[in-house]
Design a protein around this motif. Structure first.
Motif, mmCIF file in Angstrom:
data_model
loop_
_atom_site.group_PDB
_atom_site.id
_atom_site.type_symbol
_atom_site.label_atom_id
_atom_site.label_comp_id
_atom_site.label_asym_id
_atom_site.label_seq_id
_atom_site.Cartn_x
_atom_site.Cartn_y
_atom_site.Cartn_z
ATOM 1 N N VAL A 1 42.210 70.269 62.435
ATOM 2 C CA VAL A 1 41.083 69.427 62.850
ATOM 3 C C VAL A 1 41.256 67.973 62.421
ATOM 4 O O VAL A 1 40.969 67.050 63.190
ATOM 5 C CB VAL A 1 39.760 69.994 62.291
ATOM 6 N N VAL A 2 41.716 67.750 61.203
ATOM 7 C CA VAL A 2 41.680 66.410 60.619
ATOM 8 C C VAL A 2 42.984 65.646 60.831
ATOM 9 O O VAL A 2 42.964 64.465 61.176
ATOM 10 C CB VAL A 2 41.359 66.496 59.110
ATOM 11 N N LEU A 3 44.110 66.296 60.635
ATOM 12 C CA LEU A 3 45.391 65.596 60.577
ATOM 13 C C LEU A 3 46.118 65.612 61.920
ATOM 14 O O LEU A 3 47.323 65.897 61.995
ATOM 15 C CB LEU A 3 46.267 66.218 59.484
ATOM 16 N N GLU A 4 45.400 65.285 62.977
ATOM 17 C CA GLU A 4 45.986 65.360 64.314
ATOM 18 C C GLU A 4 47.153 64.396 64.489
ATOM 19 O O GLU A 4 48.124 64.693 65.184
ATOM 20 C CB GLU A 4 44.917 65.090 65.369
ATOM 21 N N ARG A 5 47.095 63.227 63.875
ATOM 22 C CA ARG A 5 48.150 62.238 64.082
ATOM 23 C C ARG A 5 49.448 62.598 63.368
ATOM 24 O O ARG A 5 50.485 61.978 63.610
ATOM 25 C CB ARG A 5 47.683 60.858 63.636
ATOM 26 N N HIS A 6 49.394 63.598 62.484
ATOM 27 C CA HIS A 6 50.602 64.018 61.764
ATOM 28 C C HIS A 6 51.190 65.308 62.320
ATOM 29 O O HIS A 6 52.239 65.748 61.845
ATOM 30 C CB HIS A 6 50.293 64.235 60.279
ATOM 31 N N GLN A 7 50.530 65.931 63.269
ATOM 32 C CA GLN A 7 50.945 67.254 63.721
ATOM 33 C C GLN A 7 52.290 67.217 64.420
ATOM 34 O O GLN A 7 52.592 66.311 65.193
ATOM 35 C CB GLN A 7 49.889 67.848 64.652
ATOM 36 N N ALA A 8 53.107 68.235 64.124
ATOM 37 C CA ALA A 8 54.395 68.388 64.786
ATOM 38 C C ALA A 8 54.192 69.036 66.150
ATOM 39 O O ALA A 8 53.054 69.282 66.580
ATOM 40 C CB ALA A 8 55.319 69.239 63.910
ATOM 41 N N ASP A 9 55.282 69.316 66.834
ATOM 42 C CA ASP A 9 55.186 69.916 68.162
ATOM 43 C C ASP A 9 54.497 71.275 68.119
ATOM 44 O O ASP A 9 53.745 71.634 69.015
ATOM 45 C CB ASP A 9 56.592 70.047 68.769
ATOM 46 N N ASP A 10 54.764 72.037 67.074
ATOM 47 C CA ASP A 10 54.156 73.363 66.916
ATOM 48 C C ASP A 10 52.929 73.226 66.017
ATOM 49 O O ASP A 10 53.033 73.181 64.791
ATOM 50 C CB ASP A 10 55.178 74.320 66.304
ATOM 51 N N ARG A 11 51.748 73.153 66.631
ATOM 52 C CA ARG A 11 50.517 72.939 65.863
ATOM 53 C C ARG A 11 50.229 74.103 64.924
ATOM 54 O O ARG A 11 49.739 73.912 63.807
ATOM 55 C CB ARG A 11 49.331 72.747 66.808
ATOM 56 N N LEU A 12 50.519 75.327 65.367
ATOM 57 C CA LEU A 12 50.232 76.494 64.536
ATOM 58 C C LEU A 12 51.083 76.474 63.270
ATOM 59 O O LEU A 12 50.566 76.675 62.162
ATOM 60 C CB LEU A 12 50.490 77.779 65.325
ATOM 61 N N SER A 13 52.377 76.225 63.418
ATOM 62 C CA SER A 13 53.256 76.176 62.243
ATOM 63 C C SER A 13 52.844 75.042 61.307
ATOM 64 O O SER A 13 52.879 75.198 60.077
ATOM 65 C CB SER A 13 54.713 75.983 62.680
ATOM 66 N N PHE A 14 52.445 73.908 61.887
ATOM 67 C CA PHE A 14 52.003 72.782 61.069
ATOM 68 C C PHE A 14 50.773 73.157 60.245
ATOM 69 O O PHE A 14 50.711 72.902 59.042
ATOM 70 C CB PHE A 14 51.690 71.589 61.969
ATOM 71 N N ALA A 15 49.779 73.776 60.891
ATOM 72 C CA ALA A 15 48.547 74.146 60.194
ATOM 73 C C ALA A 15 48.814 75.193 59.114
ATOM 74 O O ALA A 15 48.289 75.103 57.998
ATOM 75 C CB ALA A 15 47.515 74.661 61.192
ATOM 76 N N LEU A 16 49.642 76.185 59.443
ATOM 77 C CA LEU A 16 49.953 77.219 58.463
ATOM 78 C C LEU A 16 50.726 76.652 57.281
ATOM 79 O O LEU A 16 50.502 77.040 56.129
ATOM 80 C CB LEU A 16 50.756 78.345 59.121
ATOM 81 N N PHE A 17 51.628 75.726 57.562
ATOM 82 C CA PHE A 17 52.386 75.114 56.473
ATOM 83 C C PHE A 17 51.469 74.308 55.559
ATOM 84 O O PHE A 17 51.612 74.339 54.331
ATOM 85 C CB PHE A 17 53.495 74.212 57.014
#
Length: 415
Positions: A119-135
């Motif tokens: 929700v918050v760190l959209e500008r830092h998200q990698a191509d894989d949003r799920l992996s980014f959030a889980l990490f």
């Protein structure tokens, strides 16, 4: 390695030791554990303070892999010491509480971290949003077992019931952290050597029922302290290599070998491992700190940092405290355990460095998460002192007795 590179590495090691010693001393004068100064030394070595040119002049990119290898050897030695310090028999009566507190202390900040990532760190998200959030969930849920061990040593809590209980919870939280990280890495990069995880249980069984009695026999027949030191440090490095190969990270193999090492020979083994750890472990903070760059942090970045710290601290303190209370610990003890489990640092930096290396974190987010690790670790000592004064004022003696090294009056031991 070329001669000039070797000279640079040797000089860098001396600089790292001197900076770690100086800033560690300064941290203790401010009422903080020495490890806070060592982490700060790593950040100061990066481009944020020194600038890119000077930072790369002092620590050239071609020498950093060598520094990283040496630093990991120091980490393995320190984790071996942590395994030696853990008193398993004293914890058997609190197995249920340890499991519940560890699970809550991990899952609550993990869930909050995933939400912040999506929700918050959209500008830092990698191509894989799920992996980014889980990490990000993994990063916020960590409790730094080796740093907590250092703090427990500095505050003289290591041999108390509260200290041993918190250390066991931290070890289990870190195990959950690495297991979750392996899943995240598998999702972000399918394939590879994840089949090696099937070897974890057989390796643990062989270690306990075969290696443990074998090590005891070898230690009994050993002649001289050097043999015992070699057996302890060499075994820790070998087990670290095994768990690193499996994918669990070397710190758990070294810690496991410390657990099974015969306690009768602990003082001798500690001597060699402590020297190795003191000399080499500060290098990791520098290696991790070299990638920190806060020079471009804007107002949005500051807001993001505040939200990250709030999610990490709120999730860890709230989850651990509530689970400890449900598990039967009194309010004062539950508060101390929650504060201790909020400690981050070394394990946090290891996970963050993995994410940065694999491209799951950009430089800006990596830098903010390193700052979060420093802040949450720095909170531990003053918060413990605050709880100590509050409990003393109320007539509770748990925290004061524990800090003075009196396990008999420790509520975790009594219950």
């Amino acid at each position: 390695m070329a001669g000039s590179a070797l000279v640079t590495v040797l000089v860098d090691l001396v600089l790292i030791l001197a900076a770690a010693k100086a800033l560690g001393w300064a941290a203790t004068k401010l009422g903080q554990p020495a490890v806070i100064g060592e982490i700060t030394a790593g950040i100061l070595a990066g481009p944020t303070v020194l600038g890119t040119h000077l930072s790369q002049t002092l620590f050239p990119p071609e020498t950093r892999p060598t520094l990283a290898v040496l630093a990991n050897i120091g980490i393995a030695a320190f984790m071996f010491l942590g395994g030696l310090e853990l008193d398993l028999p004293s914890l058997r009566r609190r197995r249920g509480a340890i499991g519940a507190v560890s699970l809550a202390a991990y899952m609550v900040p993990f869930a909050l971290g995933c939400v912040v990532g999506l929700v918050v760190l959209e500008r830092h998200q990698a191509d894989d949003r799920l992996s980014f959030a889980l990490f990000l969930g993994c990063a916020l849920a960590v409790t730094a077992f080796p740093v907590l061990a250092r703090i427990l040593h500095d505050t003289r809590l290591i041999h108390t019931g509260i200290g041993q209980f918190s250390l066991a919870c931290a070890a289990l939280v870190d195990l959950l952290a690495w297991a979750a990280l392996a899943v995240v890495l598998a999702l972000s990069a399918p394939g590879g050597s994840h089949w090696r995880w099937a070897l974890v249980l057989p390796a643990a069984a062989i270690t306990w029922w075969v290696t443990r009695p074998l090590i005891a026999r070898i230690a009994e027949r050993a002649e001289g302290t050097q043999t015992v030191i070699t057996l302890g440090v060499g075994g820790a490095l070998l087990y670290g290599a095994l768990t690193e190969w499996i994918g669990l990270h070397l710190i758990f193999g070294a810690f496991l070998f410390g657990l099974i090492f015969p306690r009768a020979y602990r003082p001798t083994a500690e001597t060699g491992a402590r020297v190795l750890s003191t000399l080499l472990m500060p290098g990791f903070f520098v290696v991790a700190g070299l990638a920190v760059d806060l020079s471009s942090t804007d107002r949005t970045g500051i807001i993001e940092l505040v939200l990250i710290v709030a999610a990490a601290v709120g999730g860890k303190l709230g989850g651990a405290y509530l689970a400890a209370r449900v598990g039967g610990l009194d309010s004062a003890t539950a508060s101390v355990v929650a504060v201790l489990l909020n400690t981050r640092g070394l394990t946090e930096l290891v996970i963050l460095h993995i994410g940065y290396t694999l491209g799951l974190l950009d430089t800006g987010l990596y830098s903010m998460l390193v700052v979060m690790a420093l802040l949450t670790t720095a909170m531990t000592a003053p918060t413990l002192r605050l709880l100590d004064r509050r409990n003393h004022h109320r007539g509770d003696n748990e925290t004061t007795s524990a800090r003075a090294g009196a396990p008999a009056s420790d509520p975790v031991t009594r219950q």
